[in-house]
Design a protein around this motif. Structure first.
Motif, mmCIF file in Angstrom:
data_model
loop_
_atom_site.group_PDB
_atom_site.id
_atom_site.type_symbol
_atom_site.label_atom_id
_atom_site.label_comp_id
_atom_site.label_asym_id
_atom_site.label_seq_id
_atom_site.Cartn_x
_atom_site.Cartn_y
_atom_site.Cartn_z
ATOM 1 N N ILE A 210 -10.121 -1.939 -9.982
ATOM 2 C CA ILE A 210 -8.686 -3.578 -9.260
ATOM 3 C C ILE A 210 -10.273 -5.240 -9.840
ATOM 4 C CG2 ILE A 210 -8.358 -4.822 -6.924
ATOM 5 C CD1 ILE A 210 -8.506 -1.710 -5.910
ATOM 6 N N GLY A 230 -5.265 -3.363 -2.732
ATOM 7 C CA GLY A 230 -4.976 -1.897 -3.476
ATOM 8 C C GLY A 230 -6.645 -1.456 -3.382
ATOM 9 N N LEU A 287 -3.181 0.501 -10.973
ATOM 10 C CA LEU A 287 -4.074 -0.593 -9.970
ATOM 11 C C LEU A 287 -3.956 -1.589 -10.793
ATOM 12 C CD1 LEU A 287 -6.034 0.531 -7.293
ATOM 13 C CD2 LEU A 287 -3.769 -0.450 -6.677
ATOM 14 N N LEU A 366 3.417 -2.577 -5.133
ATOM 15 C CA LEU A 366 2.066 -2.265 -4.439
ATOM 16 C C LEU A 366 1.936 -2.407 -3.048
ATOM 17 C CD1 LEU A 366 -1.135 -1.819 -4.591
ATOM 18 C CD2 LEU A 366 -1.830 -4.032 -5.346
#
Length: 396
Positions: A210, A230, A287, A366
């Protein structure tokens, strides 16, 4: 060498050993992120499977003898060195870079030495155990076949090389699966803890993914939102595994005896933890790409979708984790149960959502993944509250 006791905990040396595995996982994510093609995704999966087989051997070894005592300590450090060389060579595992040593050969030789030290230490540990030594002899052919085929693969290229890698893994995995159940498990709690820690290691690598792509970029609201989403995904995966599943599985493993216990450990932990770790690695790839999208300035945060392999990895990785988690709990506890059915249903939903997410902005994709996982955890927490409380706080 000192034998592992029944209620022993994971030693600091085993945790130190796992640091090399953290670096290796980072290398797998980087390999797949460098070229987001289907071919490179397959390569990343194959490398991950080799790394996993390098790691799991030492979980069984350290459950028979203490990893931080006597010759076993030396063996662990030797294996760490070999494993680190393997991890360094991941970018060249298939295609050799100009200059230096031949990368594919170094990768294969490093893997050979990791396996050789594992076998040699187990051989010494089984000096007074004829049955365990016989099990090792049944194990040797699969080890020799796997490492030999990987060395042959280092001399090939293209499809032939990929197929030879696959053959090496089939030889290793199936050889172990059908090679008998004469292994030893001295401490079920240590064994379960060992695999729980590797899940944490993989989740830690997802958190690294991330942040590593945006640390050089100026902080912005999209980066803040993407990073928190994330982190939420990693936290929800942690919750799904550690809230009750690992407790129920450990108790079932501890209650089993003899070859039944070995089969549960081999099937539930050695084999069925691989799709969970692989799922986390695939999510890490997704991610990493999402954070690149929202932070690098070359994509429009509110409109540009995440598509192709990164999107499939993001949602497919979540589905793979849930499939593996459901299979693990069902196999070890001996029952499917409504919790596992909910997880399988959620995994199917994640796969079905990929075409929709293909048309959403990367950050929204996401957010969608996070929402689905959050809905699953909330449903389990509320719907199975009594069952959950019994597992976490009841007598056992």
């Amino acid at each position: 060498m000192q034998a592992m006791q029944e209620r022993s905990s994971v030693s600091p040396l085993e945790l130190f050993f796992d640091l090399v595995f953290v670096f290796a996982l980072t290398g797998v994510t980087a390999l797949m992120a460098e070229d987001t093609s289907a071919r490179n995704l397959v390569r990343g999966v194959l490398v991950m499977a080799v790394l996993w087989w390098s790691w799991i051997g030492y979980t069984w070894l350290a459950n028979v003898v203490r990893a931080d005592e006597g010759f076993a300590r030396v063996a662990m450090f030797f294996a760490m060195g070999s494993m680190f060389i393997v991890a360094l060579t991941i970018p060249e595992a298939f295609d050799d870079l100009p200059g230096g040593l031949p990368g594919p050969v170094v990768f294969a030789v490093g893997y050979f030495f990791v396996r050789l030290m594992h076998l040699a230490t187990f051989w010494l540990a089984s000096a007074d155990d004829p049955q365990l030594r016989g099990q090792l002899l049944r194990f040797v052919p699969s080890m020799v076949a796997g490492t030999t085929l990987l060395l042959i693969a280092s001399q090939l290229s293209g499809t032939a090389q990929t197929l030879m890698w696959l053959a090496a893994l089939v030889a290793d995995y199936l050889g172990t699966l059908f090679g008998g159940a004469g292994w030893r498990l001295n401490s079920a709690s240590h064994f379960a803890e060992r695999y729980g820690l590797i899940i944490i290691v993989a989740l830690g690598e997802s958190i690294v993914s991330i942040g590593i792509g945006v640390t050089a970029l100026p902080i912005s609201w999209p980066i803040v939102a993407g990073s928190l989403l994330g982190l939420a995904v990693s936290g929800l995966l942690w919750w799904a595994y550690f809230d009750t599943t690992t407790l129920a599985a450990e108790r079932a493993l501890s209650a089993a005896t003899g070859e039944t216990q070995i089969r549960l450990a081999r099937g539930g932990y050695t084999f069925l933890h691989l799709p969970m770790v692989m799922g986390i690695v695939l999510i890490s790839l997704g991610l990493k790409k999402v954070l690149n999208y929202v932070g690098d300035g070359s994509h429009h945060t509110l409109t540009d979708p995440l598509y192709g392999i990164p999107l499939v990895a993001l949602f497919g990785g979540g589905a793979l984790f849930l499939f593996g988690l459901a299979g693990f709990k069902a196999y070890v506890t001996g029952t499917m149960g409504p919790v596992n059915l909910g997880r399988i249903t959620t995994a199917v939903v994640l796969v079905a959502l990929i075409p929709l997410a293909w048309h959403l902005p990367a950050l929204a994709s996401l957010g969608l993944l996070t929402a689905v996982l959050l809905a699953l955890i909330l449903f389990e927490t509320v719907r199975f509250a009594e069952h959950r409380d019994e597992i976490r706080h009841g007598e056992h």
